[in-house]
Design a protein around this motif. Structure first.
Motif, short mmCIF file in Angstrom:
data_model
loop_
_atom_site.label_atom_id
_atom_site.label_comp_id
_atom_site.label_asym_id
_atom_site.label_seq_id
_atom_site.Cartn_x
_atom_site.Cartn_y
_atom_site.Cartn_z
N THR A 81 -37.28 -73.61 -9.77
CA THR A 81 -36.23 -72.59 -9.67
C THR A 81 -36.89 -71.23 -9.51
OG1 THR A 81 -34.76 -73.88 -11.09
CG2 THR A 81 -34.25 -71.54 -10.84
N THR B 110 -32.70 -73.30 -6.58
CA THR B 110 -33.38 -74.45 -7.16
C THR B 110 -33.67 -75.46 -6.05
OG1 THR B 110 -32.20 -74.08 -9.23
CG2 THR B 110 -33.25 -76.22 -8.95
N GLY C 225 -30.79 -78.56 -5.88
CA GLY C 225 -30.21 -77.87 -7.03
C GLY C 225 -29.29 -76.75 -6.62
#
Length: 193
Positions: free
Chosen positions: A82, A120, A124
């Protein structure tokens, strides 16, 4: 004689300013905050770091306006990475001396608004757009010109990506250096004469 006078003025600025002098009109604040510092020592190879350099100018006593840059990284072995980033404007308001808890400490509120993102990897959540934050903090002045601080802030990003809104509550620690403005320098020069 000029060198002696300059050294004397510097010493007076460094020692003679009270806890209120740092946050006077015309002074400059530079420094940063550090959050989410983590290094896993159990072999899972997790790492996280979030750093936010800041600079602000006191437009009046207790009120500062300026800017910030935010850079962050969180990695997990065999997992997603991230990254977060941001830049924009910030505002600070320091509570009056009547709210002092410690002799050299001050409560303050900070708000930011700008552009940022949280992304992410490996499918993500990703959001890029308007970034804003706000929350209370406490600065403790270890010297007349250096403050250690802690800051609890609500952070959010709203915009584009596969997730339209991301938010969190963050606790950060940092330091700020308060540089005297011309008003403080003139006062010291007037006191020396």
């Amino acid at each position: 004689m000029k060198k002696f006078t300059l050294c004397l003025l510097t010493a007076i600025l460094g020692v003679g300013l009270s806890a209120n002098a740092q946050i006077q009109k015309g002074n400059v604040m530079v420094g940063g905050n550090l959050a989410n510092l983590g290094l896993d020592l159990n072999g899972s190879k997790n790492f996280s770091l979030d750093i936010t350099p800041k600079a602000a100018w006191f437009i009046q006593d207790n009120v500062a306006l300026g800017g910030y840059v935010n850079l962050g990284l969180k990695t997990v072995k065999d997992g997603p990475t991230t990254t977060n980033y941001g830049f924009g404007g910030l505002g600070r308001y320091y509570a009056g001396s009547d709210t002092e808890v410690l002799k050299h400490g001050r409560f303050f509120g900070e708000a930011t608004v700008g552009f940022g993102g949280t992304n992410t990897s490996k499918g993500g959540a990703n959001t890029n757009g308007l970034a804003f934050s706000f929350g209370p903090g406490f600065a403790y002045f270890i010297t007349p010109n250096i403050g250690l601080e802690t800051l609890l802030k609500y952070n959010a990003t709203a915009g584009f990506g596969n997730t339209g809104y991301q938010n969190n509550l963050g606790l950060s620690f940092g330091f700020q250096i308060y540089l005297p403005g011309q008003r403080s320098i003139n006062k010291v020069k007037g006191d020396v004469k």
